[in-house]
Design an enzyme around this catalytic site. Structure first.
Site, PDB file in Angstrom:
ATOM      1  CD  GLU A 114      -0.847  -4.064  14.183  1.00 27.24           C
ATOM      2  OE1 GLU A 114       0.237  -4.664  14.319  1.00 27.24           O
ATOM      3  OE2 GLU A 114      -1.398  -3.442  15.100  1.00 27.24           O
ATOM      4  CB  CYS A 138       2.534 -11.155  11.963  1.00 29.19           C
ATOM      5  SG  CYS A 138       1.306 -11.158  13.269  1.00 29.19           S
TER       6      CYS A 138
HETATM    7  P1  NAD Z   1      -0.025  -9.198   1.657  1.00 27.92           P
HETATM    8  O1  NAD Z   1       0.785  -7.991   1.953  1.00 27.92           O
HETATM    9  O2  NAD Z   1       0.226  -9.921   0.402  1.00 27.92           O
HETATM   10  O3  NAD Z   1      -1.592  -8.803   1.622  1.00 27.92           O
HETATM   11  C1  NAD Z   1      -2.253  -8.317   2.765  1.00 27.92           C
HETATM   12  C2  NAD Z   1      -3.500  -7.566   2.338  1.00 27.92           C
HETATM   13  O4  NAD Z   1      -3.124  -6.321   1.731  1.00 27.92           O
HETATM   14  C3  NAD Z   1      -4.354  -8.298   1.302  1.00 27.92           C
HETATM   15  O5  NAD Z   1      -5.716  -8.059   1.593  1.00 27.92           O
HETATM   16  C4  NAD Z   1      -3.938  -7.618  -0.008  1.00 27.92           C
HETATM   17  O6  NAD Z   1      -4.916  -7.693  -1.014  1.00 27.92           O
HETATM   18  C5  NAD Z   1      -3.748  -6.185   0.470  1.00 27.92           C
HETATM   19  N1  NAD Z   1      -2.861  -5.333  -0.340  1.00 27.92           N
HETATM   20  C6  NAD Z   1      -1.617  -5.634  -0.783  1.00 27.92           C
HETATM   21  N2  NAD Z   1      -1.089  -4.575  -1.429  1.00 27.92           N
HETATM   22  C7  NAD Z   1      -2.024  -3.594  -1.405  1.00 27.92           C
HETATM   23  C8  NAD Z   1      -2.084  -2.259  -1.912  1.00 27.92           C
HETATM   24  N3  NAD Z   1      -1.066  -1.714  -2.574  1.00 27.92           N
HETATM   25  N4  NAD Z   1      -3.208  -1.539  -1.689  1.00 27.92           N
HETATM   26  C9  NAD Z   1      -4.246  -2.073  -1.000  1.00 27.92           C
HETATM   27  N5  NAD Z   1      -4.259  -3.326  -0.512  1.00 27.92           N
HETATM   28  C10 NAD Z   1      -3.152  -4.075  -0.699  1.00 27.92           C
HETATM   29  O7  NAD Z   1       0.127 -10.171   2.933  1.00 27.92           O
HETATM   30  P2  NAD Z   1      -0.372 -11.680   3.125  1.00 27.92           P
HETATM   31  O8  NAD Z   1       0.490 -12.591   2.339  1.00 27.92           O
HETATM   32  O9  NAD Z   1      -1.857 -11.753   2.969  1.00 27.92           O
HETATM   33  O10 NAD Z   1      -0.090 -11.888   4.695  1.00 27.92           O
HETATM   34  C11 NAD Z   1       1.160 -12.187   5.223  1.00 27.92           C
HETATM   35  C12 NAD Z   1       1.859 -10.937   5.729  1.00 27.92           C
HETATM   36  O11 NAD Z   1       1.043 -10.241   6.673  1.00 27.92           O
HETATM   37  C13 NAD Z   1       3.135 -11.273   6.474  1.00 27.92           C
HETATM   38  O12 NAD Z   1       4.112 -10.335   6.144  1.00 27.92           O
HETATM   39  C14 NAD Z   1       2.722 -11.148   7.934  1.00 27.92           C
HETATM   40  O13 NAD Z   1       3.785 -10.916   8.823  1.00 27.92           O
HETATM   41  C15 NAD Z   1       1.772  -9.993   7.866  1.00 27.92           C
HETATM   42  N6  NAD Z   1       0.874  -9.958   9.011  1.00 27.92           N
HETATM   43  C16 NAD Z   1       1.102  -9.018   9.982  1.00 27.92           C
HETATM   44  C17 NAD Z   1       0.313  -8.998  11.121  1.00 27.92           C
HETATM   45  C18 NAD Z   1       0.566  -8.005  12.225  1.00 27.92           C
HETATM   46  O14 NAD Z   1      -0.311  -7.831  13.041  1.00 27.92           O
HETATM   47  N7  NAD Z   1       1.730  -7.358  12.279  1.00 27.92           N
HETATM   48  C19 NAD Z   1      -0.749  -9.916  11.257  1.00 27.92           C
HETATM   49  C20 NAD Z   1      -0.959 -10.832  10.235  1.00 27.92           C
HETATM   50  C21 NAD Z   1      -0.135 -10.846   9.114  1.00 27.92           C
END
Ligand code: NAD
Length: 513
Positions: free
Chosen positions: A268, A302
């Site tokens: 997601e 998102c």
């Molecule tokens: P982010 O990608 O920085 O982090 C999200 C999560 O992933 C965190 O828990 C982080 O620690 C983890 N993570 C990052 N890289 C990783 C890796 N290589 N291995 C394992 N874990 C890893 O995102 P954010 O800043 O927390 O949130 C914002 C983003 O999330 C935006 O792009 C938003 O659109 C997206 N989002 C999408 C949805 C959806 O349902 N499509 C919902 C909410 C947020």
């Protein structure tokens, strides 16, 4: 100010079982953690709320071992009994809705009603999952062979890894965990490093409900960053499914690791959502919807509307009304009544927003409203409106902040082409009173997104439908409809109750003739 001196939130923390310093791993019980100490800040003030110690990779191993054992027992519980435990969890969340909602607002800066709405979403997911627990249906097929019966059944899958983003710090866990639980799976949660406290509070509540039911510890938690716990979890072959919510960058990294071990991924990822407004639209309705979708949650959903396509006949009027409305948006303390927009999550988010505005201007965009940081403690910015063209590369990126790019179009085909020209494919909407335009947008050649709405904005989806997006948004689906299937393993069974052994496709294999 240190976390220990912050007495104004200590009552709230205590009511949710939290302290000034908390271990960040739960494996049926809280275990001491050996990773970095992370202080969760209130983005509205920049002040600390409480600290959580990250789990190390060794701590994670303890959590994973417990979760695997819990799965082995839980999968033998009848699904409706699992549903009963989830029903009680929903009740417990109802009891704690006010405190949890308040903590969501404190930790990630959502206005009060959105903080409460996030907890309500968890409750709704529990209710939905209870119903699902009696509806994990498999199909029955007619076999081509006589006296044979064929059917599909769905079995629990295993311990599931759930990685969540900061902007829905608890609802996204519920989308996954409630459904996974009725499907017979255990869950290991890795919350965002920017929102650990709400995750700890929810895990405590879930654990109480499990213990009251003598259920195995299926809801576990390992708080850590991308390196360490995050990467270990994604590579862990004991977890057949990783549900990951976050940026496209994160999805790419995780996707490679999962592909290598042939694990299942539920992605997601980011969106770059658009709304089309045609000349015949109800402009009052469109304006209200655009404001909530573009400015709500400070543009940190998102599904936030980031691109607005206005048909030439109404473009000037809509822009004028939008500029007036943007100037009147009340930005401030998210817990104060009347506030419509709270802060961004942190300093980096502010820097990224200001950089994007500079880039947009360098590429030819014109700021119509907002564009600046607000001079007060915390991470506040002005909601920003930018006149743009689709030739500006910045408009193809998701900047996680309240920037709305405004475009103009002549006819609907052109608007749909412009709308679909970005790499992301999460949510989309059209405002029109013309039935043909609405259907054109919803047709196979219309919006290319996972969500397409008519006379409703792009954000604020209901849980009853499958939620998720196409293209770089990752293709995952969560919450309602038949999304439960990804949390289970499908088995096709063919049963011969006759005395002969006919082969499929008429194949003959007669031994000894
Ligand atoms: P982010 O990608 O920085 O982090 C999200 C999560 O992933 C965190 O828990 C982080 O620690 C983890 N993570 C990052 N890289 C990783 C890796 N290589 N291995 C394992 N874990 C890893 O995102 P954010 O800043 O927390 O949130 C914002 C983003 O999330 C935006 O792009 C938003 O659109 C997206 N989002 C999408 C949805 C959806 O349902 N499509 C919902 C909410 C947020």
């Amino acid at each position: 100010m240190t976390v220990d001196t912050l007495s104004n939130v200590s009552h709230l923390l205590a009511s949710l079982g939290l302290e000034a310093d908390n271990p960040g791993a739960f494996a049926g019980t809280w275990i001491p953690t050996h990773g970095e100490r992370v202080v969760s800040l209130n983005p509205a003030t920049g002040e600390p709320i409480a600290a959580v110690h990250m789990a190390s990779v060794d701590d994670y191993e303890r959590v994973a071992a417990v979760s695997l054992d819990a799965f082995r027992e839980w999968q033998t519980w009848p699904a409706p009994k699992r549903g009963e435990v989830v029903r009680q969890l929903g009740e417990e969340l109802r009891r704690h809705k006010a405190e949890l909602g308040h903590l969501v607002s404190l930790e990630v800066g959502k206005i009060t009603s959105e903080g409460l709405g996030e907890v309500q979403e968890m409750i709704d997911m529990a209710d939905l999952a209870v119903g699902m627990s009696r509806q994990l249906y498999g199909l029955s097929m007619h076999s081509e062979r006589p006296q044979h019966r064929m059917y599909e059944q769905w079995h629990p899958l295993g311990p599931i890894g759930v990685i969540t983003a900061f902007n829905f710090p608890v609802a996204v866990w519920a989308w996954n965990a409630m459904v996974a639980a009725v499907c017979g799976d255990s869950v290991i949660w890795k919350p965002s490093h920017q929102a650990p406290l709400t995750a700890l509070a929810v895990t405590r509540i879930a654990d109480r409900v499990l213990k009251a039911n003598n259920a195995p510890p299926i809801f576990n938690l390992a708080f850590g960053g991308r390196a360490g716990v995050g990467e270990r979890m994604v590579a862990d072959r004991r977890l057949p499914l990783i549900s990951a919510t976050g940026s496209v960058r994160m999805g790419r990294e995780i996707g490679k690791v999962l592909a290598d071990r042939l694990g299942r991924g539920l992605m997601e990822l980011g969106g770059n959502n658009g709304i089309l407004v045609t000349d015949d639209a109800d402009l009052d309705l469109a304006l209200r919807a655009v404001l909530f979708a573009a400015v709500g949650t400070a543009g940190q959903r998102c599904t936030t509307t980031r691109r607005l396509f206005l048909q030439k006949g109404i473009a000037a009027e809509m822009k004028r009304r939008l500029v007036d409305a943007y100037k009147s948006i009340r930005v401030g303390d998210p817990l104060e009544p009347g506030t419509l927009m709270g802060p961004l999550i942190d300093e980096t988010a502010v820097t990224n927003m200001l950089k994007a505005i500079d880039t947009a201007q360098a590429e030819g965009g014109k700021v119509l409203a907002g564009g600046k940081r607000i001079d007060r403690p915390g991470f506040f910015v002005e909601p920003t409106l930018i006149e743009a063209t689709v030739h500006m590369p910045i408009t193809c990126e998701e900047t996680f902040a309240p920037i709305l790019y405004v475009f103009e179009f002549e006819d609907l085909d052109e608007a749909i082409r412009m709308h679909n020209s970005v790499p992301q494919g999460l949510s989309s909407a059209i405002f029109t009173l013309n039935m043909r335009s609405a259907e054109r947008f919803l047709a196979a050649t219309g919006s290319d997104c996972g969500i397409a709405n008519v006379n409703i904005g792009t954000s604020g989806a209901e849980i009853g439908g499958a939620f998720g997006g196409e293209k770089e948004t990752g293709g995952g689906r969560e919450a309602g409809s038949d999304s439960w299937k990804i949390y289970m393993r499908r088995q096709t069974c063919t049963l011969n109750w006759g005395t002969s052994l006919p082969l499929a496709q008429g194949v003959e294999f007669k031994v000894g003739e």
